[in-house]
Design a protein around this motif. Structure first.
Motif, short mmCIF file in Angstrom:
data_model
loop_
_atom_site.label_atom_id
_atom_site.label_comp_id
_atom_site.label_asym_id
_atom_site.label_seq_id
_atom_site.Cartn_x
_atom_site.Cartn_y
_atom_site.Cartn_z
N LEU A 87 12.47 8.38 6.47
CA LEU A 87 10.95 7.57 6.32
C LEU A 87 11.56 6.48 5.85
CD1 LEU A 87 8.57 10.62 5.68
CD2 LEU A 87 9.21 9.52 7.87
N HIS A 88 12.24 5.14 6.38
CA HIS A 88 12.15 4.08 5.85
C HIS A 88 12.51 3.10 7.06
CE1 HIS A 88 16.58 4.56 6.33
NE2 HIS A 88 16.53 5.92 5.87
N ASP A 89 12.16 1.94 7.06
CA ASP A 89 12.44 1.09 8.17
C ASP A 89 11.93 -0.28 7.62
OD1 ASP A 89 13.34 0.25 10.37
OD2 ASP A 89 11.67 1.47 11.75
N THR A 90 12.46 -1.43 8.34
CA THR A 90 11.89 -2.53 8.47
C THR A 90 11.77 -2.96 9.74
OG1 THR A 90 13.28 -2.95 6.41
CG2 THR A 90 12.61 -4.97 7.80
N GLY A 91 10.83 -3.71 10.12
CA GLY A 91 10.49 -4.24 11.67
C GLY A 91 9.49 -5.17 11.53
N VAL A 117 10.55 5.72 1.16
CA VAL A 117 10.12 6.83 0.41
C VAL A 117 9.88 6.18 -1.18
CG1 VAL A 117 10.36 9.24 -0.52
CG2 VAL A 117 10.69 8.56 1.92
N ASP A 118 8.74 6.45 -1.79
CA ASP A 118 8.57 6.06 -3.32
C ASP A 118 9.08 7.12 -3.96
OD1 ASP A 118 7.82 4.10 -5.55
OD2 ASP A 118 6.13 5.40 -5.55
N THR A 119 8.12 8.19 -3.85
CA THR A 119 8.52 9.62 -4.65
C THR A 119 8.15 10.68 -3.56
OG1 THR A 119 6.12 9.53 -5.00
CG2 THR A 119 7.49 8.65 -6.70
N THR A 120 8.58 12.07 -4.06
CA THR A 120 8.46 13.00 -3.19
C THR A 120 8.27 14.19 -4.33
OG1 THR A 120 10.90 13.75 -3.31
CG2 THR A 120 10.10 12.58 -1.51
N GLY A 144 0.87 -1.39 -0.03
CA GLY A 144 -0.11 -0.24 -0.09
C GLY A 144 0.90 1.35 0.25
N PHE A 145 0.18 2.42 -0.33
CA PHE A 145 0.90 3.63 -0.18
C PHE A 145 0.41 4.52 0.77
CE2 PHE A 145 1.81 2.11 -4.35
CZ PHE A 145 3.01 2.59 -4.71
N VAL A 146 1.35 5.29 1.49
CA VAL A 146 0.92 6.17 2.59
C VAL A 146 1.39 7.60 2.19
CG1 VAL A 146 1.04 6.70 5.12
CG2 VAL A 146 1.20 4.12 4.17
N HIS A 147 0.58 8.49 2.44
CA HIS A 147 1.20 9.82 2.28
C HIS A 147 1.53 10.57 3.28
CE1 HIS A 147 0.11 9.91 -1.97
NE2 HIS A 147 -0.77 9.34 -1.83
N ARG A 192 5.29 10.03 -0.71
CA ARG A 192 4.55 8.73 -0.99
C ARG A 192 5.56 7.61 -0.39
NH1 ARG A 192 1.91 6.37 -6.39
NH2 ARG A 192 4.12 5.58 -6.60
N ILE A 193 4.88 7.02 0.41
CA ILE A 193 5.74 5.88 0.95
C ILE A 193 5.01 4.59 0.66
CG2 ILE A 193 6.39 4.76 3.62
CD1 ILE A 193 7.00 7.84 3.14
#
Length: 131
Positions: free
Chosen positions: A88-92, A103-106, A55-58, A122-123
């Protein structure tokens, strides 16, 4: 299992690292003009996949438009855009379910109704599909 409100919680915690005092999840955003910098997190639906649900999160980082000429505060927006990409990136795991996001796009945009400019990050959020 991770749902959209969990994703907002995960990103809310991470957004605290941006150093902006006012961070809001969708549904808790104050009305009216933007008077100080704020971060707004808006989660969309998560689509099923074979291994990962995606999914995408803004994440919108708002800066008030205090310039009487209407010029964007480009220096500050540039700083915030860079911070968003770096932070704004992570794994957990959340409640035992693995996830990853980045982050996919800004982009930078203006909201004239709220009298602000904002960085939209856009995450891309992925949740392991555990059936």
């Amino acid at each position: 299992m991770i749902v959209t409100t969990d994703i907002q919680t995960i990103l809310y915690r991470k957004a605290q690292e941006l150093g902006i005092k006012n961070v809001y999840k969708d549904g808790t955003i104050p009305e009216g003009d933007v008077k100080s910098e704020r971060v707004i997190i808006i989660a969309n639906s998560i689509e099923p996949g074979t291994y990962w649900r995606v999914g995408f999160v803004h994440v919108n980082i708002c800066v008030p438009n205090s310039d009487r000429k209407g010029e964007a505060p480009l220096k500050r927006l540039n700083e915030l855009e860079r911070m968003a990409v770096q932070t704004l990136h992570d794994t957990g795991k959340f409640d035992g379910t693995p996830y990853t996001y980045e982050v996919d796009t800004t982009r930078i945009d203006e909201d004239r109704d709220l009298k602000c400019y904002y960085v939209n990050a856009r995450i891309l959020f992925e949740v392991l599909n555990e059936k």
